[in-house]
Structures are given as structure tokens and as C-alpha cells.
Design a protein around this motif. Structure first.
Motif, short mmCIF file in Angstrom:
data_model
loop_
_atom_site.label_atom_id
_atom_site.label_comp_id
_atom_site.label_asym_id
_atom_site.label_seq_id
_atom_site.Cartn_x
_atom_site.Cartn_y
_atom_site.Cartn_z
N HIS B 98 0.83 -1.13 -0.04
CA HIS B 98 0.03 0.15 0.24
C HIS B 98 0.87 1.27 0.25
N VAL B 99 2.06 1.27 0.59
CA VAL B 99 3.09 2.53 0.62
C VAL B 99 3.43 2.78 -0.72
N LEU B 100 3.77 1.48 -1.27
CA LEU B 100 4.41 1.77 -2.72
C LEU B 100 3.36 1.88 -3.61
N LEU B 101 2.31 1.66 -3.62
CA LEU B 101 1.25 2.14 -4.50
C LEU B 101 0.88 3.58 -4.53
N PHE B 102 1.20 4.34 -3.61
CA PHE B 102 1.26 5.75 -3.68
C PHE B 102 2.77 6.17 -4.24
N LEU B 103 3.71 5.61 -3.40
CA LEU B 103 4.87 6.16 -3.65
C LEU B 103 5.46 6.06 -4.96
N ILE B 104 5.10 5.09 -5.58
CA ILE B 104 5.67 4.71 -6.91
C ILE B 104 5.42 5.65 -8.07
N PRO B 105 3.80 5.82 -8.07
CA PRO B 105 3.45 6.89 -9.29
C PRO B 105 3.65 8.35 -9.01
N LEU B 106 3.98 8.59 -7.56
CA LEU B 106 4.34 9.95 -7.46
C LEU B 106 5.70 10.37 -7.48
N SER B 107 6.52 9.24 -7.55
CA SER B 107 8.01 9.51 -7.57
C SER B 107 8.89 9.19 -8.73
N VAL B 108 8.01 8.51 -9.52
CA VAL B 108 8.78 8.06 -10.87
C VAL B 108 9.15 9.32 -11.44
N ARG B 109 10.44 9.36 -12.18
CA ARG B 109 10.90 10.53 -13.13
C ARG B 109 10.26 11.01 -14.24
N ALA B 110 9.41 10.18 -14.96
CA ALA B 110 8.61 10.21 -15.94
C ALA B 110 7.42 10.94 -15.43
N HIS B 111 6.88 10.71 -14.41
CA HIS B 111 5.65 11.22 -13.96
C HIS B 111 5.93 12.50 -13.37
N THR B 112 7.21 12.62 -12.65
CA THR B 112 7.06 14.18 -11.89
C THR B 112 7.52 14.96 -13.08
N VAL B 113 8.16 14.64 -14.12
CA VAL B 113 8.38 15.66 -15.26
C VAL B 113 6.62 15.95 -15.99
N LEU B 114 5.87 14.96 -15.81
CA LEU B 114 4.54 15.13 -16.43
C LEU B 114 3.80 15.85 -15.58
N PHE B 115 3.87 15.75 -14.52
CA PHE B 115 3.28 16.66 -13.51
C PHE B 115 3.66 18.01 -13.54
N TYR B 116 5.06 18.20 -13.78
CA TYR B 116 5.54 19.59 -13.98
C TYR B 116 5.03 20.37 -15.06
N ASP B 117 5.15 19.50 -16.07
CA ASP B 117 4.61 20.12 -17.29
C ASP B 117 3.32 20.55 -17.46
N LEU B 118 2.52 19.52 -16.91
CA LEU B 118 0.78 19.84 -17.00
C LEU B 118 0.56 20.90 -15.76
N TRP B 119 0.77 20.74 -14.45
CA TRP B 119 0.32 21.51 -13.29
C TRP B 119 1.48 22.51 -12.68
N GLY B 120 2.65 22.08 -13.07
CA GLY B 120 3.80 23.00 -12.46
C GLY B 120 4.25 22.54 -11.12
N LEU B 121 3.84 21.39 -10.91
CA LEU B 121 3.87 20.58 -9.61
C LEU B 121 5.39 20.08 -9.48
N GLN B 122 6.15 20.57 -8.39
CA GLN B 122 7.71 20.13 -8.29
C GLN B 122 7.69 19.00 -7.28
N LEU B 123 7.30 17.60 -7.74
CA LEU B 123 7.62 16.56 -6.84
C LEU B 123 8.94 15.95 -6.93
N VAL B 124 9.53 15.32 -5.57
CA VAL B 124 10.72 14.83 -5.74
C VAL B 124 10.65 13.60 -6.29
N SER B 125 11.52 13.22 -7.07
CA SER B 125 11.77 12.12 -7.79
C SER B 125 12.86 11.14 -7.42
N VAL B 126 12.80 9.94 -7.65
CA VAL B 126 13.64 8.97 -7.23
C VAL B 126 14.67 8.61 -8.51
N PRO B 127 15.70 8.19 -8.27
CA PRO B 127 16.56 7.58 -9.37
C PRO B 127 16.01 6.61 -10.19
#
Lengths: 140, 236
Positions: B98-127
């Protein structure tokens, strides 16, 4: 008494009762993820060496499924099966634990209420003169 | 993307369609469904009468004996009798999943780039290597849970088709995302499958057993009972 009432009256009674609490029970049971973790919180389940019929979620889900499915045309035999499940295999001690917070005893209590409207009152093994299960309480 | 693939929906390519209007629809279903379920919960439960109990006498607490390790025996006993004590393996596997179910989609680099492009959200991404390892751990946990569902008789006895379908809906975005990241098979097709499966999961949350996501919080905190986390102000 139930045998003096017409079957139509009984059906209407069940319909009214169902409408009253159906939505709450449906909400509670719809979020059950069938993890089976409630089993070990039941002393009857533990005493019967893991017989799944004594599992709280099995009793709640099976009885409600039978009653909800056949609420209009439920036969006496089906009601007796439900009665056996929710009275003989559950003492409603309310000790069952659900990790999601589903109130399992309230579902079983609701199933019992519906059975009572059809004259199906609580029957326990000793009141029927049936022998006690020899396996109960035996330590392996 | 639109130039390399034929246009399927008017001026949109398939990817643009699933990442555009379909994504909007799934987000709408998710947000609307969650709001509806929360309102339904409060409509079907009612306020509990407040009962004030006598406070527990101080000497009761004083009797608690501490172990040499500093944990009270009462606390140890509570842990032993909890699900963590009786089903340690299942609890750990479920918690990690359950922790990874939330953590992975929000921390994958491809997703964080997408969130930044779409909404300007700057989330921490993991390698990327870390997100790969986390995805493998998640899939391992999901595999353990489906094995439990099929192998343990008491769980199998209450399982229905819907339970297996819900498991598949949950796991599909992670499998397709992992395959897309590794560039196995046709990248474009897998990417479309990944987006569609993620949207399906989002849309299904409020209308399937995945709804335990919000129901868990509502029931354990708001419904008064022996096992509730708080005092609980409502009753069924």
C-alpha cells in the motif's frame, strides 16, 4: 406465528426491512476485500480448526448474499441454511476484528432479524438435541 | 507521436486521446466518485450519542511493568494479539504494497516531469534504478497476495471473480509501466496500455472494492467502536 401469516405479508415485511438497512449493509459489505484476517479473531473458528464456515466474513457475506439475492422468493430450505450459518456457527459475541473497520456483527445481526421475520428463531446444537461436535476444544 | 501514428479520433492520435480526454474523464470519475462515497458514508451513518465514562484510575497505569528493553508488557501483549502479531507476514506485505502503491506513481521521474509540465507541480523524484527496484518489490508483494488468495483455503472460499479482477486492475499499471520503461515489446502500444490501465484503476477506485482506500480512513476514525483509531463520533 409465521405459519399463520400469508407468504405475501412476509415478503412485504422483508422488503420493508431490507429497504431500511440495505444501503448501509451494502456499503459495509461492498468494501470488504476478502482478506480473511477476521478469521483468527473468532474463537469458534479457532476451536473448529480453521473451518471456513465459522469465519465471520464468510457468515456475513454468504448470508447477506442469499438473503439479498432471494429476498422476494426465498425458500424455507434456503432460509434454514442461512439460519444454520448465522446461529449455529456464530454466537454474536462481537469480538470479530476487521482491519478495514467493517462492522461484521451488525451484518450478521441484520441477517438474523430477517430470519426472525420468517419465524426462524435462533437454534443452537444443544437445543436441537444434536451431539456436541467432538472436535471442539481438542488440542492437536 | 501524432506524426508517427495514424490519426484515430479526429485530429488526435490514440495516445493523445487516452492521455487527453480519457485521462480527464477518469480523473473526473475518480474525484466525483470519491466525493459521492464520502457523502454516502455520512448520509448512511448517524451521529452517536455522547457517553462520558469515568477516567481510568491512575493506579491502573502504575501497575504496568516495563521489560528490560523499555517496552511495557502491556504494549507487547497488545502487539502479540494484533494482526501484526498473528499474521506478521501478511501485515508487512500488505503495508509495503500500500505504501508503494502511492509512492511509486508520485516519485517516478517520468511522472514528476509530466506533473511539472501539466500543473507546474515540483515533486521529488527517485533515481530510475530505485524506481525499478521499488516496482519489483511492489510486484513481489502483489504476487504474494494473489498466491495467498489462491492457496489459503479460508481466503479462497470468500474470493469471487471481482477480487481477482480488482487485483489485475491494480497490478496492470505497474506491469505495463515497468515494461514501457525497459522498452520491451512495442513502446508505443505498451505506453498506451499503461495509460489506459492507470485510468481504469483511477476510475474504478470509487466504484469497486478499491474504495477501501477512503472507506478505511472513514470507518476507522469516524465509526465508534472497540477497534476504532479515534473516539468515533458516528454509528451505523
Amino acid at each position: 406465528m409465521w405459519w399463520q401469516q400469508s407468504s405475501k405479508d412476509n415478503r412485504n415485511h422483508i422488503e420493508i426491512m431490507f429497504r431500511r438497512k440495505q444501503r448501509t449493509v451494502k456499503l459495509l459489505s461492498s468494501f470488504c476485500v476478502r482478506c480473511g484476517l477476521c478469521a483468527d479473531s473468532c474463537f469458534l473458528y479457532r476451536n473448529h480448526h480453521g473451518d471456513q464456515q465459522y469465519m465471520p466474513s464468510y457468515e456475513a457475506l454468504t448470508s447477506m448474499k442469499a438473503l439479498a439475492k432471494n429476498k422476494k422468493l426465498i425458500s424455507r430450505e434456503e432460509l434454514e441454511n442461512v439460519r444454520d450459518l448465522i446461529w449455529k456457527k456464530c454466537v454474536l459475541c462481537k469480538r470479530c476484528y476487521c482491519p478495514l473497520g467493517i462492522d461484521i456483527p451488525s451484518i450478521i445481526a441484520f441477517a438474523r432479524t430477517i430470519c426472525r421475520t420468517r419465524g426462524m428463531n435462533g437454534v443452537y446444537p444443544h437445543s436441537l438435541g444434536e451431539p456436541e461436535d467432538e472436535n471442539i476444544g481438542r488440542v492437536e | 507521436m501524432s506524426t508517427a501514428h495514424p490519426l484515430l479520433f479526429g485530429t488526435w492520435s490514440l495516445y493523445e486521446f487516452v492521455a487527453g480526454p480519457l485521462a480527464g474523464l477518469s480523473l473526473l470519475l475518480f474525484a466525483g466518485g470519491v466525493c459521492f462515497r464520502i457523502l454516502q458514508f455520512f448520509a448512511l451513518t448517524r451521529k452517536k450519542e455522547q457517553v462520558r465514562y469515568q477516567p481510568v484510575h491512575a493506579c491502573y497505569h502504575a501497575r504496568t511493568v516495563s521489560s528490560p528493553h523499555g517496552i511495557s508488557t502491556r504494549g507487547m501483549s497488545a502487539i502479540r494479539n494484533s494482526i501484526l502479531g498473528t499474521h506478521c507476514d501478511t501485515t508487512i506485505v500488505t503495508a509495503v504494497l500500500h505504501v508503494l502503491l502511492f509512492l511509486i506513481p508520485l516519485s517516478v521521474r517520468a511522472h514528476t516531469v509530466l506533473f511539472y509540465d501539466l500543473w507546474g507541480l515540483q515533486l521529488v523524484s527517485v533515481p530510475e534504478a530505485t524506481s525499478d527496484i521499488l516496482t519489483i518489490i511492489f510486484l513481489g508483494c502483489a504476487g504474494a497476495l494473489i498466491l495467498r488468495r489462491t492457496m489459503v483455503s479460508r481466503v479462497r472460499s470468500i474470493s469471487t471473480f471481482a477480487d481477482y479482477a480488482v487485483w489485475l486492475i491494480t497490478v496492470a499499471p505497474f506491469v505495463t509501466g515497468f515494461i514501457a520503461h525497459q522498452h520491451w515489446f512495442d513502446y508505443y502500444s505498451i505506453l498506451v496500455l499503461h495509460v489506459v490501465s492507470a485510468e481504469l484503476m483511477l476510475a474504478a477506485i470509487a466504484f469497486t472494492r478499491l474504495g477501501h482506500m477512503m472507506f478505511f480512513v472513514l470507518s476507522r476514525f469516524f465509526i465508534a467502536g472497540e477497534y476504532s483509531f479515534g473516539r468515533g463520533s458516528r454509528t451505523c
